[in-house]
Every structure is written in C-alpha cells, then in structure tokens.
Design a protein around this motif. Structure first.
Motif, PDB file in Angstrom:
ATOM      1  N   GLU A  72      29.596  68.325 -17.034  1.00 47.56           N
ATOM      2  CA  GLU A  72      29.295  69.838 -16.783  1.00 47.56           C
ATOM      3  C   GLU A  72      28.723  70.016 -15.519  1.00 47.56           C
ATOM      4  O   GLU A  72      27.014  68.945 -15.549  1.00 47.56           O
ATOM      5  N   ARG A  96      21.297  68.187 -12.419  1.00 43.24           N
ATOM      6  CA  ARG A  96      22.415  69.259 -12.637  1.00 43.24           C
ATOM      7  C   ARG A  96      24.013  69.299 -13.407  1.00 43.24           C
ATOM      8  O   ARG A  96      24.350  69.803 -13.724  1.00 43.24           O
ATOM      9  N   ASN A 117      26.196  72.060 -13.021  1.00 40.69           N
ATOM     10  CA  ASN A 117      25.925  73.241 -12.652  1.00 40.69           C
ATOM     11  C   ASN A 117      24.993  73.971 -11.841  1.00 40.69           C
ATOM     12  O   ASN A 117      25.053  72.438 -10.609  1.00 40.69           O
ATOM     13  N   ASN A 118      24.165  74.401 -11.534  1.00 47.41           N
ATOM     14  CA  ASN A 118      23.831  74.273 -10.128  1.00 47.41           C
ATOM     15  C   ASN A 118      25.103  74.062  -8.772  1.00 47.41           C
ATOM     16  O   ASN A 118      23.981  73.765  -7.613  1.00 47.41           O
ATOM     17  N   SER A 146      28.904  77.372 -11.487  1.00 46.54           N
ATOM     18  CA  SER A 146      29.432  76.395 -13.168  1.00 46.54           C
ATOM     19  C   SER A 146      30.875  75.628 -12.872  1.00 46.54           C
ATOM     20  O   SER A 146      31.191  76.488 -12.932  1.00 46.54           O
TER      21      SER A 146
END
Length: 133
Positions: free
Chosen positions: A86, A66, A88-89, A16
């Motif tokens: 943000e 994501r 993520n993944n 992340s």
C-alpha cells in the motif's frame, strides 16, 4: 518462485496505489518476499520486505511512514501467498518500475538486506508506477 504482479499505474502526487504480488512455489514459509524498484540507468533499490511465516516487515528510509507491506492470511502448508504494498502520499520520485522478489532463507529481516538484491533468487516481471501531475 513464480509471481503475478498487479496494481501499478499513473497517479497524481499525494495519491495512493496498491501493488499486489501473488507468489507460488514450494517452501514459501522459508521466504521473504518484497518489492524493489528500478529506474532506467539507476541501481535497483529495495523498498520493503515481509517474511511469509510471521509477517515481519522492513522498509527503506525513503518510504518509511508512507508505504505499508502486508500479506494475506497464510497457512504453513500453502503453496501460494499474496503480498500487498500500500503506497500512500506518493511523490514524483517514487516513479519507477516495481519488481516483486523472493529470497529463500530470509526468516529474519535486517535493513541491509534491502541493499543486497543478489540475495533474491526469484524475480517478477515488474510493474510501472508513475507519479505525475
């Protein structure tokens, strides 16, 4: 608008990162602010947008689920707003130069606006995100 971008870097797949864009200028409540990304030799791709006034959001299909875009609390008369992305993944294909952008008058968002970078009159310097093991 003027932008100060931060938060890029190198991360492993599945990791992340959080990008931050501080935007300054007048009439911010009439803007949509978001992120585009562009790799050398490729077209600029819209990633996500948020309206300053009511924090409505849209995402490209490639990042939906994501990435999350948000903004800090904003008072209607403020001349500064901070937007966060943000991520993520993260995947290797997310590797790109990410650029913060602003468009005056986009108070309603539609996904097709992500394919129209010409709507955005203000651009940041960009920040590199590299996803690699």
């Amino acid at each position: 608008l003027q932008f100060v971008e931060s938060g890029g870097g190198l991360v492993q797949p599945g990791g992340s990162l959080r990008l931050t864009c501080q935007a300054s200028g007048e009439n911010l409540k009439y803007y949509a602010i978001g992120w585009f990304r562009q790799a050398p030799g490729k077209d600029r791709e819209g990633v996500s947008l948020i309206t300053v006034r009511d924090a409505s959001t849209i995402y490209s299909n490639s990042v939906k689920g994501r990435f999350t875009i948000s903004r800090d609390k904003y008072d209607q008369n403020d001349n500064t707003v901070t937007v966060h992305l943000e991520m993520n993944n993260l995947k290797p294909e997310d590797t790109d130069n990410y650029v913060c952008a602003g468009a005056l008058g986009l108070t309603q968002l539609f996904e097709r606006q992500l394919t129209k970078p010409f709507l955005f009159g203000s651009w940041g310097q960009g920040i590199q995100v590299t996803v690699s093991s």
